[in-house]
Write an enzyme that holds these catalytic residues in place. Structure first.
Site, PDB file in Angstrom:
ATOM      1  N   ASP A 130     -16.711 -21.144 -39.440  1.00  0.00           N
ATOM      2  CA  ASP A 130     -16.173 -22.454 -39.062  1.00  0.00           C
ATOM      3  C   ASP A 130     -17.306 -23.429 -38.709  1.00  0.00           C
ATOM      4  OD1 ASP A 130     -13.331 -22.752 -39.052  1.00  0.00           O
ATOM      5  OD2 ASP A 130     -13.179 -21.342 -37.379  1.00  0.00           O
ATOM      6  N   LYS A 168      -5.021 -18.871 -45.995  1.00  0.00           N
ATOM      7  CA  LYS A 168      -6.444 -18.501 -46.061  1.00  0.00           C
ATOM      8  C   LYS A 168      -6.586 -17.057 -46.547  1.00  0.00           C
ATOM      9  CE  LYS A 168      -7.618 -21.835 -42.463  1.00  0.00           C
ATOM     10  NZ  LYS A 168      -7.813 -22.097 -41.022  1.00  0.00           N
ATOM     11  N   GLN A 223      -8.282 -18.921 -35.423  1.00  0.00           N
ATOM     12  CA  GLN A 223      -7.499 -20.127 -35.674  1.00  0.00           C
ATOM     13  C   GLN A 223      -7.311 -20.916 -34.373  1.00  0.00           C
ATOM     14  OE1 GLN A 223      -6.614 -21.235 -38.680  1.00  0.00           O
ATOM     15  NE2 GLN A 223      -5.490 -22.989 -37.920  1.00  0.00           N
TER      16      GLN A 223
END
Ligand code: GUN
Length: 312
Positions: free
Chosen positions: A119, A52, A96
């Site tokens: 997210d 990422k 994460q």
């Protein structure tokens, strides 16, 4: 002929369009910033986060990476997120998942400022998605929608079966497919580990989204002829186990070095015989998840900086 949907190609197209949006922001004097936070020693999570960060560099997003010792007190993670919430150079924050057991995942998700929640996991953003007023569509299901769009798959009026009910994929995927909007309007069923007869559902489906995290659980015999099959699974399977089962793939040599092979939730070879279109693993949904994270970060930057940006 079964169409194999190339996620790398679609993701590349989205990334190149996003570069234009990043330029628009640059002309207005700002650069999008994405903070990734990793509190885990899981090698797969480490790999995802570093990919990422590399993606950010490629399109001109400022990547900031924070690592927290997996044994550190949970408060250290909450405090880190609060600091990033207050940092004006950071437009998007991704913690994460999964976080260690001693950390309360719900507290983490609620601590991320909803405006920076790229997210789409904060309850406010989940609520907005369900209400049909999404601020950020979660990256994987949004990526699946983009893949369906690029492969000219009609969702309107289709029977869709989502296998898996996770917060990250299954639930938002079903919510997107059912919305009264483009790439939605599907009659949507969610199957999960307590579903009695999974095959009875998948055999009726025009679109199957497999997101259960169980290696190769869906095979060709469970599909309707011509169905579109989207495989979200990314399962690391021990190479020596696979060899003893007699399975060989082109990537065998590289896999031997790593000691594992990536397989999806779909048995690709048998599913390809029945499906009309199918995504491979790797090279299907994975690159799209990463591309849509960049999309959400650019969107977040536009919103926070008051700049109108065109999004792909
Ligand atoms: N772990 C696996 N997928 C994801 C994701 O999309 N976002 C975050 N934050 N963690 C993940």
């Amino acid at each position: 002929m079964t169409k194999v949907i190339d996620g790398n190609a679609v993701a590349e197209q989205i990334r190149s369009e996003l570069e234009g949006s990043v330029e628009t922001l640059a002309d207005a004097g700002s650069r999008p910033g994405l903070a990734t936070v990793l509190m885990s020693e899981d090698p797969a999570s480490e790999t995802y986060v570093s990919m990422k960060q590399r993606d950010c560099d490629e399109v001109g997003i400022e990547g900031i990476h924070v690592e927290i010792d997996a044994d550190a007190p949970a408060q250290e993670l909450y405090d880190t997120v609060e600091d990033l919430n207050a940092d004006e150079d950071v437009h998007g924050i991704l913690v994460q998942m999964p976080v260690p057991d001693h950390v309360d995942q719900r507290t983490v998700l609620r601590t991320v400022a909803p405006e920076k929640d790229v997210d789409g996991f904060h309850p406010e953003n989940v609520g907005r998605l369900v209400a049909g007023d999404a601020r950020f569509k979660p990256c994987t299901p949004h990526g699946v929608q983009k893949l369906l769009e690029h492969a000219d798959v009609e969702t309107d009026g289709a029977e869709a079966v989502v296998v898996g009910r996770s917060m990250i994929v299954g639930k938002p995927m079903a919510n997107l497919l059912v919305q009264k909007e483009p790439l939605g309007n599907a009659t949507t069923t969610v199957c999960h580990s307590h579903t009695g007869d999974l095959a009875a559902h998948t055999r009726e489906a025009d679109i199957v989204v497999a997101a259960a995290g169980v290696p190769e659980m869906i095979d060709g015999s469970m599909l309707k002829e011509g169905a579109t099959v989207v495989d979200v699974g990314v399962n690391r399977v021990d190479v020596s186990e696979r060899r003893s089962e007699g399975s060989q793939t082109e990537s065998d040599e590289a896999d031997t070095e790593k000691g594992y092979e990536l397989v999806g939730d779909v048995d690709f070879e048998s599913a390809k015989e029945t499906a009309g279109a199918i995504t491979p693993v790797p090279g299907g949904v994975g690159p799209m998840t990463r591309a849509m994270l960049l999309y959400n970060t650019v969107k977040a930057a536009g919103q926070q900086e008051g700049v109108d940006v065109d999004l792909p």
